[in-house]
Design a protein around this motif. Sequence first.
Motif, PDB file in Angstrom:
ATOM      1  N   TYR A 243       0.868  -1.181   0.000  1.00 26.73           N
ATOM      2  CA  TYR A 243       0.000   0.000   0.000  1.00 26.73           C
ATOM      3  C   TYR A 243       0.903   1.228   0.000  1.00 26.73           C
ATOM      4  O   TYR A 243       1.563   1.525   0.997  1.00 26.73           O
ATOM      5  CB  TYR A 243      -0.943  -0.018   1.212  1.00 26.73           C
ATOM      6  CG  TYR A 243      -1.952  -1.142   1.131  1.00 26.73           C
ATOM      7  CD1 TYR A 243      -3.235  -0.916   0.639  1.00 26.73           C
ATOM      8  CD2 TYR A 243      -1.597  -2.439   1.497  1.00 26.73           C
ATOM      9  CE1 TYR A 243      -4.148  -1.959   0.536  1.00 26.73           C
ATOM     10  CE2 TYR A 243      -2.511  -3.483   1.380  1.00 26.73           C
ATOM     11  CZ  TYR A 243      -3.785  -3.231   0.908  1.00 26.73           C
ATOM     12  OH  TYR A 243      -4.692  -4.265   0.786  1.00 26.73           O
ATOM     13  N   THR A 244       0.924   1.938  -1.125  1.00 22.04           N
ATOM     14  CA  THR A 244       1.922   2.991  -1.291  1.00 22.04           C
ATOM     15  C   THR A 244       1.391   4.075  -2.216  1.00 22.04           C
ATOM     16  O   THR A 244       0.205   4.091  -2.577  1.00 22.04           O
ATOM     17  CB  THR A 244       3.235   2.385  -1.839  1.00 22.04           C
ATOM     18  OG1 THR A 244       4.254   3.375  -1.820  1.00 22.04           O
ATOM     19  CG2 THR A 244       3.056   1.847  -3.252  1.00 22.04           C
ATOM     20  N   LEU A 245       2.261   5.002  -2.603  1.00 21.90           N
ATOM     21  CA  LEU A 245       1.931   6.066  -3.540  1.00 21.90           C
ATOM     22  C   LEU A 245       2.632   5.814  -4.862  1.00 21.90           C
ATOM     23  O   LEU A 245       3.781   5.370  -4.889  1.00 21.90           O
ATOM     24  CB  LEU A 245       2.362   7.428  -2.982  1.00 21.90           C
ATOM     25  CG  LEU A 245       1.718   7.888  -1.683  1.00 21.90           C
ATOM     26  CD1 LEU A 245       2.308   9.225  -1.252  1.00 21.90           C
ATOM     27  CD2 LEU A 245       0.208   8.015  -1.837  1.00 21.90           C
ATOM     28  N   THR A 246       1.934   6.118  -5.953  1.00 22.51           N
ATOM     29  CA  THR A 246       2.558   6.073  -7.270  1.00 22.51           C
ATOM     30  C   THR A 246       2.236   7.367  -8.009  1.00 22.51           C
ATOM     31  O   THR A 246       1.293   8.086  -7.653  1.00 22.51           O
ATOM     32  CB  THR A 246       2.047   4.879  -8.102  1.00 22.51           C
ATOM     33  OG1 THR A 246       0.616   4.953  -8.207  1.00 22.51           O
ATOM     34  CG2 THR A 246       2.448   3.567  -7.449  1.00 22.51           C
ATOM     35  N   LEU A 247       3.041   7.668  -9.033  1.00 22.00           N
ATOM     36  CA  LEU A 247       2.825   8.855  -9.848  1.00 22.00           C
ATOM     37  C   LEU A 247       2.191   8.473 -11.173  1.00 22.00           C
ATOM     38  O   LEU A 247       2.595   7.503 -11.825  1.00 22.00           O
ATOM     39  CB  LEU A 247       4.146   9.579 -10.098  1.00 22.00           C
ATOM     40  CG  LEU A 247       4.718  10.401  -8.949  1.00 22.00           C
ATOM     41  CD1 LEU A 247       6.093  10.940  -9.318  1.00 22.00           C
ATOM     42  CD2 LEU A 247       3.782  11.550  -8.583  1.00 22.00           C
ATOM     43  N   SER A 248       1.183   9.253 -11.584  1.00 21.27           N
ATOM     44  CA  SER A 248       0.547   9.053 -12.880  1.00 21.27           C
ATOM     45  C   SER A 248       0.213  10.422 -13.459  1.00 21.27           C
ATOM     46  O   SER A 248      -0.546  11.192 -12.848  1.00 21.27           O
ATOM     47  CB  SER A 248      -0.726   8.213 -12.736  1.00 21.27           C
ATOM     48  OG  SER A 248      -1.373   8.064 -13.991  1.00 21.27           O
ATOM     49  N   ASP A 249       0.813  10.747 -14.594  1.00 24.87           N
ATOM     50  CA  ASP A 249       0.619  12.055 -15.237  1.00 24.87           C
ATOM     51  C   ASP A 249       0.908  13.204 -14.280  1.00 24.87           C
ATOM     52  O   ASP A 249       0.198  14.219 -14.259  1.00 24.87           O
ATOM     53  CB  ASP A 249      -0.819  12.176 -15.780  1.00 24.87           C
ATOM     54  CG  ASP A 249      -1.110  11.165 -16.874  1.00 24.87           C
ATOM     55  OD1 ASP A 249      -0.174  10.838 -17.631  1.00 24.87           O
ATOM     56  OD2 ASP A 249      -2.261  10.701 -16.958  1.00 24.87           O
ATOM     57  N   GLY A 250       1.928  13.008 -13.458  1.00 30.20           N
ATOM     58  CA  GLY A 250       2.338  14.057 -12.534  1.00 30.20           C
ATOM     59  C   GLY A 250       1.524  14.138 -11.265  1.00 30.20           C
ATOM     60  O   GLY A 250       1.787  15.001 -10.424  1.00 30.20           O
ATOM     61  N   ASN A 251       0.543  13.261 -11.089  1.00 30.44           N
ATOM     62  CA  ASN A 251      -0.302  13.267  -9.899  1.00 30.44           C
ATOM     63  C   ASN A 251      -0.011  12.053  -9.022  1.00 30.44           C
ATOM     64  O   ASN A 251       0.251  10.958  -9.528  1.00 30.44           O
ATOM     65  CB  ASN A 251      -1.785  13.264 -10.284  1.00 30.44           C
ATOM     66  CG  ASN A 251      -2.177  14.504 -11.047  1.00 30.44           C
ATOM     67  OD1 ASN A 251      -1.812  15.612 -10.670  1.00 30.44           O
ATOM     68  ND2 ASN A 251      -2.928  14.325 -12.135  1.00 30.44           N
ATOM     69  N   GLU A 252      -0.084  12.252  -7.701  1.00 30.21           N
ATOM     70  CA  GLU A 252       0.092  11.146  -6.760  1.00 30.21           C
ATOM     71  C   GLU A 252      -1.209  10.361  -6.613  1.00 30.21           C
ATOM     72  O   GLU A 252      -2.286  10.945  -6.519  1.00 30.21           O
ATOM     73  CB  GLU A 252       0.521  11.664  -5.385  1.00 30.21           C
ATOM     74  CG  GLU A 252       1.957  12.115  -5.294  1.00 30.21           C
ATOM     75  CD  GLU A 252       2.330  12.477  -3.870  1.00 30.21           C
ATOM     76  OE1 GLU A 252       3.364  11.991  -3.376  1.00 30.21           O
ATOM     77  OE2 GLU A 252       1.571  13.253  -3.248  1.00 30.21           O
ATOM     78  N   TRP A 253      -1.070   9.034  -6.568  1.00 35.31           N
ATOM     79  CA  TRP A 253      -2.228   8.159  -6.395  1.00 35.31           C
ATOM     80  C   TRP A 253      -1.995   7.196  -5.239  1.00 35.31           C
ATOM     81  O   TRP A 253      -0.895   6.672  -5.061  1.00 35.31           O
ATOM     82  CB  TRP A 253      -2.475   7.342  -7.665  1.00 35.31           C
ATOM     83  CG  TRP A 253      -3.149   8.131  -8.744  1.00 35.31           C
ATOM     84  CD1 TRP A 253      -2.604   9.134  -9.497  1.00 35.31           C
ATOM     85  CD2 TRP A 253      -4.503   7.976  -9.192  1.00 35.31           C
ATOM     86  NE1 TRP A 253      -3.527   9.630 -10.376  1.00 35.31           N
ATOM     87  CE2 TRP A 253      -4.710   8.930 -10.222  1.00 35.31           C
ATOM     88  CE3 TRP A 253      -5.551   7.134  -8.840  1.00 35.31           C
ATOM     89  CZ2 TRP A 253      -5.928   9.060 -10.886  1.00 35.31           C
ATOM     90  CZ3 TRP A 253      -6.769   7.254  -9.496  1.00 35.31           C
ATOM     91  CH2 TRP A 253      -6.954   8.212 -10.508  1.00 35.31           C
ATOM     92  N   LEU A 254      -3.046   6.994  -4.435  1.00 34.45           N
ATOM     93  CA  LEU A 254      -3.042   5.895  -3.479  1.00 34.45           C
ATOM     94  C   LEU A 254      -3.106   4.601  -4.272  1.00 34.45           C
ATOM     95  O   LEU A 254      -3.950   4.449  -5.163  1.00 34.45           O
ATOM     96  CB  LEU A 254      -4.256   5.980  -2.547  1.00 34.45           C
ATOM     97  CG  LEU A 254      -4.421   7.236  -1.692  1.00 34.45           C
ATOM     98  CD1 LEU A 254      -5.745   7.176  -0.941  1.00 34.45           C
ATOM     99  CD2 LEU A 254      -3.273   7.415  -0.733  1.00 34.45           C
ATOM    100  N   THR A 255      -2.230   3.665  -3.944  1.00 31.49           N
ATOM    101  CA  THR A 255      -2.131   2.438  -4.719  1.00 31.49           C
ATOM    102  C   THR A 255      -2.154   1.234  -3.798  1.00 31.49           C
ATOM    103  O   THR A 255      -1.462   1.213  -2.768  1.00 31.49           O
ATOM    104  CB  THR A 255      -0.827   2.432  -5.545  1.00 31.49           C
ATOM    105  OG1 THR A 255      -0.830   3.591  -6.393  1.00 31.49           O
ATOM    106  CG2 THR A 255      -0.712   1.185  -6.392  1.00 31.49           C
ATOM    107  N   ALA A 256      -2.967   0.242  -4.121  1.00 26.91           N
ATOM    108  CA  ALA A 256      -3.091  -0.981  -3.336  1.00 26.91           C
ATOM    109  C   ALA A 256      -2.637  -2.173  -4.162  1.00 26.91           C
ATOM    110  O   ALA A 256      -3.233  -2.472  -5.209  1.00 26.91           O
ATOM    111  CB  ALA A 256      -4.535  -1.183  -2.882  1.00 26.91           C
TER     112      ALA A 256
END
Length: 452
Positions: A243-256
């Motif tokens: 459970y972490t953060l990822t970047l997509s198109d310059g935006n941070e996303w909560l990722t599971a």
Amino acid sequence: MKTDAASMKVANKHIVVIGLGMTGLSVVNHLVAKDDGAKVSVIDTRATPPGADKLPNNVALHAGGWNMEWLLSADLIVASPGIALATPELKAAAQQGIEIVGDIELFARDVAAPVIGITGSNGKSTVTSLLGEMAKAAGIDVGVGGNIGFAALDMLAYDHALYVLELSSFQLETTSSLEMASAVFLNLSEDHMDRYDGMEDYRQAKLRIFDQTQLAVWNQDDLQTKAPEGKHAESFGFSQGDYTLTLSDGNEWLTAKGDPVMAVSDIALVGRHNVANCLAAMALADSVGIAREAQCQAMREYCGLPHRCQQVLERNGILWVNDSKATNPASTLAALDGLKLAGKLHLLVGGDGKGAEFSALKPVLAALDVTLYCYGRDGHAFAGLVDAPVMVETMQQAMDIAAQTAMAGDMVLLSPACASFDQFTNFMVRGETFAAYAKTITEQGAKELATE
């Protein structure tokens, strides 16, 4: 309700409850309601303990000190969390072989539905409440309590389908049989050093949350929270790992587990520390099958609890913010993390320091345009953190000065880094006093300007 040997341990026993208040009264009511022949007595060292007028007629009370005759004749002692096991009277009972438990242990012996536990030095109330909101959004009949809100034993009467418990280190010390679907240790920072023999002693108390949990969730940015091997079926990390953060198109996303869930910008909670809290809540929610849609709905809507970076007033361009729940240095550091202001910060600190060290605040304060107001019993411990601190006796005196000097664009922030017990009953009363007094003094100031 459980009917095994553990749940029958109180039958026909002499049980002594130590400490009244909300927790002690919940213990008494729970034991009396069993109607299984147990004799229940209460000891409270306060002369007029809260809740004494609500005790059943068949429960004896000894107030104003200890009653060693009662204590040493007990078959079972149920101690409130605020009473240390190292107290000489409890040590004497333990040496006689008398079992000492807390309210959470009694809860563990009778609960029949899944339980999720949350502990940590900071953030546990937020994660507990957020997880409760996730469950409600999913249509689950959930009980939320423990060290927050409802006493755990009081919730058993409602026969919830799921229980979410905030658990303090004090509660975990006296709990040995709480089986949980999942549990999290959010973080570890200095706190309660007046009760523990150093940080490792404090950490070990927190780690007890993993003793009988199916899924252990821990903070991969704080390795001190890592669950010991062999005490759980699974282990997930948050902040990194599953459970972490990822970047997509310059935006941070909560990722599971590699799947983007929602943009960080959509979270209603404020502050970087709350991003980690959301990740932890997602891991716990997944452990009991709470739908992802319900998780996201709660994270978009849940704005946090009172007394936690709560804006209580804006007048003449000045923000008054109540962070009374900041009862240790790490909580205050979290409130200051990433803080951006157009003007000056007026920061109110002090109270009962619980033996903590406050030097970690110094470099953070050095980077801010701040006036530091130091009050209360341990206010002097903050004096060396900045040049020219404002030293006063009470929080209200600090607020008076701040109200006279603050300008548009400034923030007056109560984030004391201390407990409240030197001047207030608890942090809630401290926060409520701050909010009410802010309104009073700013209204008075406005009236004085109008008459000039």
